[in-house]
Design a protein around this motif. Structure first.
Motif, PDB file in Angstrom:
ATOM      1  N   MET A 115      14.474 -26.210 -64.366  1.00  0.00           N
ATOM      2  CA  MET A 115      15.427 -25.547 -65.262  1.00  0.00           C
ATOM      3  C   MET A 115      14.850 -24.284 -65.878  1.00  0.00           C
ATOM      4  SD  MET A 115      18.304 -26.995 -65.154  1.00  0.00           S
ATOM      5  CE  MET A 115      19.098 -26.332 -66.617  1.00  0.00           C
ATOM      6  N   LEU A 116      13.598 -23.953 -65.538  1.00  0.00           N
ATOM      7  CA  LEU A 116      13.038 -22.699 -66.053  1.00  0.00           C
ATOM      8  C   LEU A 116      13.828 -21.549 -65.452  1.00  0.00           C
ATOM      9  CD1 LEU A 116       9.182 -23.340 -65.872  1.00  0.00           C
ATOM     10  CD2 LEU A 116      10.713 -23.641 -67.827  1.00  0.00           C
ATOM     11  N   ASN A 117      14.022 -20.520 -66.292  1.00  0.00           N
ATOM     12  CA  ASN A 117      14.922 -19.443 -65.927  1.00  0.00           C
ATOM     13  C   ASN A 117      14.249 -18.374 -65.067  1.00  0.00           C
ATOM     14  OD1 ASN A 117      17.647 -18.807 -66.633  1.00  0.00           O
ATOM     15  ND2 ASN A 117      16.805 -16.883 -67.404  1.00  0.00           N
ATOM     16  N   ILE A 118      14.832 -18.052 -63.923  1.00  0.00           N
ATOM     17  CA  ILE A 118      14.357 -16.904 -63.158  1.00  0.00           C
ATOM     18  C   ILE A 118      15.419 -15.816 -63.277  1.00  0.00           C
ATOM     19  CG2 ILE A 118      13.750 -16.042 -60.867  1.00  0.00           C
ATOM     20  CD1 ILE A 118      12.550 -18.753 -60.310  1.00  0.00           C
ATOM     21  N   PHE A 119      15.109 -14.814 -64.022  1.00  0.00           N
ATOM     22  CA  PHE A 119      16.019 -13.747 -64.425  1.00  0.00           C
ATOM     23  C   PHE A 119      17.235 -14.283 -65.187  1.00  0.00           C
ATOM     24  CE2 PHE A 119      19.498 -10.636 -63.352  1.00  0.00           C
ATOM     25  CZ  PHE A 119      19.236  -9.858 -64.469  1.00  0.00           C
ATOM     26  N   ASP A 120      18.304 -14.719 -64.493  1.00  0.00           N
ATOM     27  CA  ASP A 120      19.472 -15.112 -65.272  1.00  0.00           C
ATOM     28  C   ASP A 120      20.014 -16.490 -64.923  1.00  0.00           C
ATOM     29  OD1 ASP A 120      20.517 -14.517 -62.826  1.00  0.00           O
ATOM     30  OD2 ASP A 120      22.083 -13.158 -63.543  1.00  0.00           O
ATOM     31  N   LYS A 121      19.214 -17.297 -64.219  1.00  0.00           N
ATOM     32  CA  LYS A 121      19.663 -18.676 -63.999  1.00  0.00           C
ATOM     33  C   LYS A 121      18.470 -19.585 -63.691  1.00  0.00           C
ATOM     34  CE  LYS A 121      21.240 -17.210 -59.479  1.00  0.00           C
ATOM     35  NZ  LYS A 121      22.357 -16.614 -58.806  1.00  0.00           N
ATOM     36  N   PRO A 122      18.651 -20.894 -63.907  1.00  0.00           N
ATOM     37  CA  PRO A 122      17.550 -21.814 -63.651  1.00  0.00           C
ATOM     38  C   PRO A 122      17.166 -21.822 -62.173  1.00  0.00           C
ATOM     39  CG  PRO A 122      19.455 -22.988 -64.576  1.00  0.00           C
ATOM     40  CD  PRO A 122      19.856 -21.569 -64.413  1.00  0.00           C
ATOM     41  N   SER A 123      15.891 -22.042 -61.898  1.00  0.00           N
ATOM     42  CA  SER A 123      15.421 -21.908 -60.510  1.00  0.00           C
ATOM     43  C   SER A 123      16.169 -22.843 -59.561  1.00  0.00           C
ATOM     44  CB  SER A 123      13.914 -22.132 -60.435  1.00  0.00           C
ATOM     45  OG  SER A 123      13.572 -23.424 -60.822  1.00  0.00           O
ATOM     46  N   ILE A 124      16.540 -24.029 -60.016  1.00  0.00           N
ATOM     47  CA  ILE A 124      17.195 -24.969 -59.087  1.00  0.00           C
ATOM     48  C   ILE A 124      18.579 -24.471 -58.661  1.00  0.00           C
ATOM     49  CG2 ILE A 124      18.196 -26.485 -60.857  1.00  0.00           C
ATOM     50  CD1 ILE A 124      17.345 -28.828 -58.845  1.00  0.00           C
ATOM     51  N   GLN A 125      19.185 -23.624 -59.481  1.00  0.00           N
ATOM     52  CA  GLN A 125      20.505 -23.104 -59.093  1.00  0.00           C
ATOM     53  C   GLN A 125      20.416 -22.198 -57.863  1.00  0.00           C
ATOM     54  OE1 GLN A 125      22.992 -21.674 -62.323  1.00  0.00           O
ATOM     55  NE2 GLN A 125      24.283 -20.541 -60.906  1.00  0.00           N
ATOM     56  N   TYR A 126      19.304 -21.469 -57.741  1.00  0.00           N
ATOM     57  CA  TYR A 126      19.113 -20.644 -56.538  1.00  0.00           C
ATOM     58  C   TYR A 126      19.106 -21.534 -55.292  1.00  0.00           C
ATOM     59  CZ  TYR A 126      17.673 -16.699 -59.488  1.00  0.00           C
ATOM     60  OH  TYR A 126      17.634 -15.682 -60.414  1.00  0.00           O
ATOM     61  N   ILE A 127      18.469 -22.695 -55.413  1.00  0.00           N
ATOM     62  CA  ILE A 127      18.328 -23.590 -54.256  1.00  0.00           C
ATOM     63  C   ILE A 127      19.688 -24.187 -53.885  1.00  0.00           C
ATOM     64  CG2 ILE A 127      17.094 -25.638 -53.377  1.00  0.00           C
ATOM     65  CD1 ILE A 127      15.163 -23.431 -54.120  1.00  0.00           C
ATOM     66  N   VAL A 128      20.401 -24.644 -54.912  1.00  0.00           N
ATOM     67  CA  VAL A 128      21.716 -25.245 -54.667  1.00  0.00           C
ATOM     68  C   VAL A 128      22.659 -24.192 -54.069  1.00  0.00           C
ATOM     69  CG1 VAL A 128      23.748 -26.262 -55.809  1.00  0.00           C
ATOM     70  CG2 VAL A 128      21.451 -27.074 -56.390  1.00  0.00           C
ATOM     71  N   GLU A 129      22.608 -22.973 -54.594  1.00  0.00           N
ATOM     72  CA  GLU A 129      23.479 -21.915 -54.053  1.00  0.00           C
ATOM     73  C   GLU A 129      23.141 -21.608 -52.595  1.00  0.00           C
ATOM     74  OE1 GLU A 129      24.564 -19.608 -58.239  1.00  0.00           O
ATOM     75  OE2 GLU A 129      23.082 -18.722 -56.919  1.00  0.00           O
ATOM     76  N   GLU A 130      21.860 -21.617 -52.277  1.00  0.00           N
ATOM     77  CA  GLU A 130      21.456 -21.369 -50.878  1.00  0.00           C
ATOM     78  C   GLU A 130      22.048 -22.443 -49.962  1.00  0.00           C
ATOM     79  OE1 GLU A 130      17.168 -20.938 -50.141  1.00  0.00           O
ATOM     80  OE2 GLU A 130      17.499 -21.694 -48.105  1.00  0.00           O
ATOM     81  N   ALA A 131      21.980 -23.704 -50.419  1.00  0.00           N
ATOM     82  CA  ALA A 131      22.521 -24.816 -49.625  1.00  0.00           C
ATOM     83  C   ALA A 131      24.023 -24.629 -49.413  1.00  0.00           C
ATOM     84  CB  ALA A 131      22.235 -26.149 -50.318  1.00  0.00           C
ATOM     85  N   VAL A 132      24.723 -24.312 -50.496  1.00  0.00           N
ATOM     86  CA  VAL A 132      26.179 -24.177 -50.416  1.00  0.00           C
ATOM     87  C   VAL A 132      26.560 -23.005 -49.506  1.00  0.00           C
ATOM     88  CG1 VAL A 132      28.267 -23.679 -51.778  1.00  0.00           C
ATOM     89  CG2 VAL A 132      26.560 -25.301 -52.644  1.00  0.00           C
ATOM     90  N   GLU A 133      25.835 -21.896 -49.649  1.00  0.00           N
ATOM     91  CA  GLU A 133      26.109 -20.737 -48.776  1.00  0.00           C
ATOM     92  C   GLU A 133      25.881 -21.049 -47.308  1.00  0.00           C
ATOM     93  OE1 GLU A 133      24.116 -17.006 -49.791  1.00  0.00           O
ATOM     94  OE2 GLU A 133      24.537 -17.501 -51.891  1.00  0.00           O
ATOM     95  N   ALA A 134      25.001 -22.022 -47.064  1.00  0.00           N
ATOM     96  CA  ALA A 134      24.691 -22.382 -45.674  1.00  0.00           C
ATOM     97  C   ALA A 134      25.681 -23.411 -45.125  1.00  0.00           C
ATOM     98  CB  ALA A 134      23.267 -22.935 -45.591  1.00  0.00           C
ATOM     99  N   GLY A 135      26.668 -23.790 -45.936  1.00  0.00           N
ATOM    100  CA  GLY A 135      27.695 -24.711 -45.457  1.00  0.00           C
ATOM    101  C   GLY A 135      27.387 -26.181 -45.702  1.00  0.00           C
ATOM    102  N   ILE A 136      26.348 -26.453 -46.500  1.00  0.00           N
ATOM    103  CA  ILE A 136      26.029 -27.844 -46.840  1.00  0.00           C
ATOM    104  C   ILE A 136      27.134 -28.388 -47.757  1.00  0.00           C
ATOM    105  CG2 ILE A 136      24.426 -29.270 -48.211  1.00  0.00           C
ATOM    106  CD1 ILE A 136      23.153 -28.495 -45.567  1.00  0.00           C
TER     107      ILE A 136
END
Ligand code: G1P
Length: 287
Positions: free
Chosen positions: A28-49
């Motif tokens: 949940m630590l913030n990388i610029f403007d969102k928690p780091s885990i959100q980047y990972i979840v967004e990558e998964a969703v963008e990949a069609g998961i």
């Protein structure tokens, strides 16, 4: 077979970021403007998961809260007419179907992935580690999914690292098939610098066949006295073809302070609104 599920282990204690992680998950630590885990979840969703399993440990409740619907907040934003903020908040709770399970003891990455057995069933699945964030044209995990679908075999995402750094990673020895693809011949988790078979490192992205589960069930603790996913994959590579794929993109090791800072600064520089002002500020600062 299509890859529709992803597993994100997030049970670690985050000791490298103490005291920040004393009462909050490192994910949940913030990388610029969102928690780091959100980047990972967004990558998964963008990949069609479609379905994501996050493996939690104790004190990780705020991860569940982050991806949950936030009625009070949404209500307030709605009544105040803050449309953009509202959309941003709503988007987070609509990021695919997120499921949670607890790894009750920190016995290692291999053990954490074994906890996903019932969720995964008999399908290939993605594994995405939160310490690695990748900025790329095509989502990193999508690149691996495409290779899985082409070769119908487990694919491990890799890139070269500095030779002096190999003891921090799972290291791959492989036979070159083409520019980016290697057939895995051996895998070693965190080898000594002098003993590493190469400097090709596993960087937190995998698409794995469900055949890994009966192997992980019997995998003995290895490096660091933990049950290692790398050791399970090594056994899988003995039985079946396993490939490593040199993915395109810049990978940030947000599991250490320098990598975390690099990601924070670079993502801020990329921002449409703040990027150019921030760049000016940095230039002045280091003059
Ligand atoms: C894990 C894996 C290792 C991989 C690394 C990538 O190690 O065990 O094989 O290279 O992630 O970030 P950890 O960094 O969790 O110790």
């Amino acid at each position: 077979m299509k890859v529709k599920k992803a597993v994100i282990p997030a049970a670690g204690l985050g000791t490298r970021f103490l005291p920040s992680t004393k009462a909050q998950p490192k994910e949940m630590l913030n990388i610029f403007d969102k928690p780091s885990i959100q980047y990972i979840v967004e990558e998964a969703v963008e990949a069609g998961i479609e379905d994501i399993l996050i493996i939690l440990g104790r004190n990780k409740k705020s991860i569940e809260d982050h991806f949950d619907k936030s009625y009070e907040l949404e209500d307030k934003l709605k009544s105040k007419g803050k449309k953009e903020l509202l959309e941003g908040v709503e988007k987070i709770s609509n990021l695919g179907n997120i499921h949670y399970i607890r790894q009750k003891e920190p016995l290692g990455l291999g053990h954490a992935i074994y906890c996903a057995k019932a969720f995964v069933g008999n399908e290939p699945f993605a594994v995405m580690l939160g310490d690695d964030i990748v900025k790329s044209k095509k989502p990193c995990i999508k690149q691996l999914i495409e290779k899985y679908e082409e070769y119908n075999s487990t694919i491990i995402g890799v890139q070269e690292v500095e030779k002096s750094q190999v003891d921090k990673y799972g290291i791959v020895k492989g036979e070159k098939i083409n520019e980016r693809l290697y057939k895995v011949e051996d895998l070693v988790e965190k080898p000594k610098v002098k003993e590493a078979p190469s400097n090709i490192a596993i960087l937190g992205r995998y698409v794995i066949s469900p055949e890994i589960f009966p192997i992980l069930q019997h995998t003995k603790p290895g490096a660091g006295n933990e049950i290692q996913l790398t050791d399970g994959l090594k056994e899988l590579a003995r039985r079946r073809n396993v490939y490593s794929y040199v993915f395109e993109g810049k990978r940030y090791d947000v599991g250490n302070k320098l990598g975390f800072l690099e990601a924070t600064v670079e993502f801020a520089l990329d921002d449409k609104e703040l990027g150019s002002t921030f760049k000016k500020y940095l230039k002045n600062l280091i003059k």
